[in-house]
Design a protein around this motif. Sequence first.
Motif, short mmCIF file in Angstrom:
data_model
loop_
_atom_site.label_atom_id
_atom_site.label_comp_id
_atom_site.label_asym_id
_atom_site.label_seq_id
_atom_site.Cartn_x
_atom_site.Cartn_y
_atom_site.Cartn_z
N GLU A 160 0.85 -1.12 -0.09
CA GLU A 160 0.11 0.01 -0.07
C GLU A 160 0.93 1.21 -0.20
O GLU A 160 1.95 1.42 0.81
N SER A 214 -19.80 -0.27 -1.31
CA SER A 214 -19.46 -1.51 -0.82
C SER A 214 -19.13 -1.55 0.68
O SER A 214 -18.76 -0.54 0.97
N PRO A 215 -19.20 -2.53 1.32
CA PRO A 215 -18.84 -2.48 2.76
C PRO A 215 -17.41 -2.31 2.85
O PRO A 215 -16.77 -1.93 3.83
N PHE A 216 -16.78 -2.75 1.60
CA PHE A 216 -15.18 -2.56 1.63
C PHE A 216 -14.59 -1.36 1.60
O PHE A 216 -13.59 -0.91 2.22
N THR A 251 -2.80 -1.12 -3.31
CA THR A 251 -3.70 -0.19 -3.29
C THR A 251 -2.65 1.09 -3.04
O THR A 251 -1.71 1.13 -2.47
N THR A 281 -6.04 -1.07 -7.12
CA THR A 281 -6.73 0.13 -6.47
C THR A 281 -6.33 1.27 -6.72
O THR A 281 -5.08 1.20 -5.83
N HIS A 323 -15.54 1.08 3.64
CA HIS A 323 -15.40 1.33 5.18
C HIS A 323 -14.19 0.62 5.48
O HIS A 323 -13.34 1.15 6.41
N LEU A 324 -13.90 -0.61 5.13
CA LEU A 324 -12.77 -1.08 5.79
C LEU A 324 -11.60 -0.59 5.31
O LEU A 324 -10.29 -0.41 5.93
N MET A 325 -11.43 0.01 4.09
CA MET A 325 -10.44 0.51 3.18
C MET A 325 -10.14 2.00 3.94
O MET A 325 -8.92 2.43 4.28
N ARG A 383 -9.71 3.53 8.56
CA ARG A 383 -8.52 2.73 9.50
C ARG A 383 -7.93 3.99 10.10
O ARG A 383 -7.76 4.97 9.55
#
Lengths: 335, 258
Positions: B150, B210-212, B169, B188, B214-216, B219
């Motif tokens: 990342e 997408s719920p992703f 990412t 990404t 929030h995950l991304m 943090r």
Amino acid sequence: MTDSPNVNVTAEHWTENATLRIAGVPIQATFAEAFDMKVTRLIMTAADRRWCNDAAAAMVGFGTSVIACGVEIAVERELTPEQTPDGRPGVAILAFAVSGKELEKQIPRRAGQCVLTCPTTALYAGLDGDRSIYPNRVPIGKALRYFGDGMQISKQVLQTNADGRVEAIRYWRIPVMDGEFVCQHDVGRTEAIGGGNFILLGRSMPAVSNACRAAVDAIRQMPGVITPFPGGATRSGSKVGSKYATLFASTNEAFCPSLRKIAETELPDDAAAVLEVVLDGMSFDEISDAMKAGITAACESVGREGLVGVTAGNYGGKLGRHHFKLHDIMMERSS
Amino acid sequence: MKTILLSIKDSDAATVDASTLRLDELAKKTIDEIARQTIRSADGDLELGDVFRVERSSNDSAEPSLIVRGDCRAVHKLGHQHRLGHIRVEGNIGDCCGSCMTGGTITVNGNAADYLAAPTGTRNVGMNGGLLVVTGNVGDHAGHRMRRGEIRINGNAGNSIAAWQIAGTILVSGTVGEHPAYGMRRGTLVLRTPVQLPANRFSVPLPLDSPFQHLMLNRPGLRPNLASLSPTNARLTWWVSRGDRAINGIGEVWHVRD
């Protein structure tokens, strides 16, 4: 039917001479016998509480006993959006199996058929820690990703832990008709205990039902423990073996009121209905705490008028290495 | 574990190739051995002590740390093949910082020049793991041929960011130059600012939900300007374009519209 005589001697029964009583209800000086199991915890979320509960109901369905279900699985607790990885309402689910291999077989099946299929859901690991902490892993996205037919996306998200260490968590994003299904690559599994129990001897079915529900409500607040049977209790407490060679468990006639006069019984005369609360937990202490909370709530809810006594199921200590002694639990553990 | 502190003596000194510095190997050496470590420069081989003042201390971390202080615009390939521990640059850094890194973290509290985390020499894979954070701006070709890990850029990025990205990412808070995600296969690229992608290479932007997200983006380690990308921020509308279709890539470029 058995030819054994009725050996219940009322005058000397433990309910009359119990040294420990909770709200007047006698507690037998016996122990619950429990076994080693493997456990994992899953976090499931959805866009709203209703979809989440629908998926959870499917995921934990037919998960009462490892005798035929493969896993014993239930919702551990509901989670608020602040408690979930993706900020949506969720539930924590605990799943127990007799072997890691069985857990690794059952969880992907259930996740694939019950969570992947449910609108808006996502599935995450509930045991925090990578392979250095939980070297044994249960696949989730690792198995389900192929549904994406090559259009799935793998993403590693880097999280900085409290100790400053950067941990990479791998997710899969699988395209589905409402957007994408997000799930973690895998989840750790660890050692646990299954088969903790206590048996409520009721004076009537309504009374023992109320006691049982009070117990299960109290246990539901406890972390790390589930009661996988319907409503948290079972009426079909079993013994090991059967007269039929194909069965390795059968009804425990010693606790069946209808057989009191024709089979060897453990029941006092006043016991009209018996229910067993079975617990699986992540540790001995968590099960002990839950048993104490459950027994206390059951006794206090209906008292001596509703319960004849509280006992526990065991096999003489020969089958399971974890023994939950009721008197020790009720007297020594702090509330 | 050891913390090694390098303070540049003369920021106008000749160009230095720091690719021979490996933190995991430096951590095993004494301070004298570190100072005698050979590094290449435009003026020939030098000792590390000729370019930097070398100090060493201990910390509570389980992993080694390297802190580089001063204006190091002439220091290139710092963090080459970095795999373990934390490198922190207090100032600007030259080209190819974090090239071919496979793990650990690099933080640049300043600007980074061109080819951030890009491959060097004949290698065809750039960054292959770990975390690289730049608090300032970066030059051209950042994340070139990135495969894993990342990159977080809190400032602006130059041309051809994420070009030929294979996976991984990249998050950019500021603006980006021309040809973002050129030749992207997967991976990404998250952009805080709107971007116009060529229609022949990237799909029409579609709303992203997408719920992703929030995950991304939620943090705790993300800088405030990146954290403002939170999907809970109702003012922002997220869009995603897929590409580069010119090479059948299915990478994704996230961008927002206020």
